[in-house]
Design an enzyme around this catalytic site. Structure first.
Site, short mmCIF file in Angstrom:
data_model
loop_
_atom_site.label_atom_id
_atom_site.label_comp_id
_atom_site.label_asym_id
_atom_site.label_seq_id
_atom_site.Cartn_x
_atom_site.Cartn_y
_atom_site.Cartn_z
N SER A 73 0.84 -1.19 0.00
CA SER A 73 0.00 0.00 0.00
C SER A 73 0.88 1.24 0.00
CB SER A 73 -0.91 0.02 1.23
OG SER A 73 -0.20 0.41 2.39
N ASP A 74 0.45 2.27 -0.74
CA ASP A 74 1.08 3.56 -0.52
C ASP A 74 0.74 3.98 0.90
OD1 ASP A 74 2.47 5.89 -0.90
OD2 ASP A 74 1.46 6.45 -2.75
N TYR A 75 1.56 4.84 1.46
CA TYR A 75 1.47 5.13 2.88
C TYR A 75 0.06 5.56 3.30
CZ TYR A 75 6.50 4.80 3.78
OH TYR A 75 7.78 4.34 3.97
#
Length: 401
Positions: free
Chosen positions: A279-281
């Protein structure tokens, strides 16, 4: 010797043996992460915090160097302390993957700075991008890191967007060529030198409405495939990239983190991708607080995992107790958890982390060769417009009005 610790056995067999020994809590821990500063006090691992945050182990440690002001030797010492804690305190002794940002060199104190993506693209030199990737990977491994959040494969055609410098520009073929070379450079070398490359942001991140970061792009199916998906397809098929990161925005009203058609049907079933999707942050949380697609973190975690997101970064929010609740309530099958855990464990085994986890306490050192390579790349990135026959600057055709 436990079978999963026997380096002579095939990785798949070791993963299967380890997975059979794991509790649900231990499995979920491998899909989560923590910032290094959540378990470190100053430049030392804090045992009490580590025992609490990593009670059952951990999948990723986020940015020991990039989220601190630690000196290179301190980064290595902290990385070693974290791995030693996991190896000796946790029941199964599973080491962590440490990841760092590395778009233009490792984002850490003392690392070599290379030109940004748009500068590297201006060199039109994939071999140079490969060499830069190798340099970055060596420095990362010396600091105890194993995964780089690069290359950026976003095609950008709107100069208003504030992250143009991260990209290789507007041409999908150039983006693909430079991205493939960079990914190969990062991943070449195996346990002694290579790291996991993470192609991002999947997909269409460089075409937001109004040039606003994370705004939804307006892309038709044909343009999506021929322009924006093409560099990722090349990275998977030509470079064998080991990881991808989703984009924050929505496509046709659906957040990229929840589009199974892209993350499973296209990426895995059509292209044959076998790595992990991270996941992106804070992307899992954004399904609740930004996109408002689902009402709870439990539903966000289940939705993300079902869509094909294997690991939550940079800290565990949804993939901890919320995801456990989804499994225990029957909302999601534990077999789906096992599938993602197996991918994470496989990467750790292929990186050689179970056999050789520690790094020299001197940590990352930027050599003269690295500095000279950065200078070469910077010089090559300068593009001058030639002025044949002294016709520039062009005369304004409306100048007489």
């Amino acid at each position: 010797m436990l079978r999963y610790r026997d380096a002579s056995l095939p990785v798949e067999e070791r993963v299967r043996d380890l997975l059979e020994r794991m509790t649900l809590d231990e499995k979920l821990a491998q899909l989560g992460s923590t910032y290094s500063y959540e378990i470190v006090d100053g430049n030392k691992l804090e045992p009490g915090l580590a025992a609490k945050v990593m009670e059952h182990g951990i999948g990723h440690i986020s940015r020991i160097g990039g989220a601190s002001a630690l000196e290179p030797h301190e980064v290595a010492e902290v990385a070693n302390a974290i791995q030693q804690d996991l190896l000796t305190r946790t029941r199964l002794g599973i080491p962590a993957i440490v990841h760092e940002e590395c778009l233009a060199g490792v984002m850490a104190r003392g690392a070599t700075c290379f030109p940004q993506g748009i500068g590297m693209a201006a060199t039109w030199d994939p071999d140079l991008a490969y060499r830069v990737g190798r340099s970055i990977a060596r420095q990362m491994r010396a600091g105890g890191a194993h995964q780089g959040l690069a290359p950026v494969l976003d095609v950008c055609r709107d100069p208003r967007w504030g992250r143009v410098e991260e990209t290789s520009g507007e041409d999908p073929y150039l983006v693909a060529c430079m991205g493939v070379a960079s990914a190969r450079g990062l991943q070449t070398g195996g346990p002694d030198g290579g790291v996991i490359a993470t192609a991002k942001h999947f997909v269409g991140h460089g075409a937001p409405e109004g040039g606003l970061n994370s705004a939804p792009p307006h892309i038709g199916p044909r343009e999506l495939r021929e322009v924006y998906l093409f560099p990722f397809q090349a990275a998977v098929r030509a470079a064998g990239v080991h990881s991808l990161m989703h984009a924050y925005h929505e496509i046709d009203g659906v957040p990229c983190i929840a589009i199974r058609d892209l993350l499973v049907d296209t990426l895995r079933n059509e292209w044959g991708f076998e790595g992990t999707v991270v996941s992106d942050y804070n992307g899992v949380e954004e399904l609740v607080v930004t996109h408002r697609l689902v009402p709870t973190l439990t539903e966000a975690a289940a939705t993300s995992l079902e869509a094909g997101i294997d690991v939550e970064l940079p800290t565990t929010a949804g993939y901890g107790s919320p995801l456990k609740g989804a499994v225990e309530s029957g909302r999601i099958d534990e077999a789906i958890v096992d599938r993602s855990v197996a991918k994470v464990l496989g990467q750790k085994l292929r990186l050689g982390l179970f056999e050789d986890t520690m790094v020299p306490s001197t940590g990352m050192t930027a050599s003269l060769e690295d500095a000279e390579l950065a200078r070469t790349a910077a010089q090559a990135s300068f593009v001058l417009l030639k002025n044949h026959d002294a016709v520039l600057p062009l005369r304004d055709p409306l100048g007489s009005i």
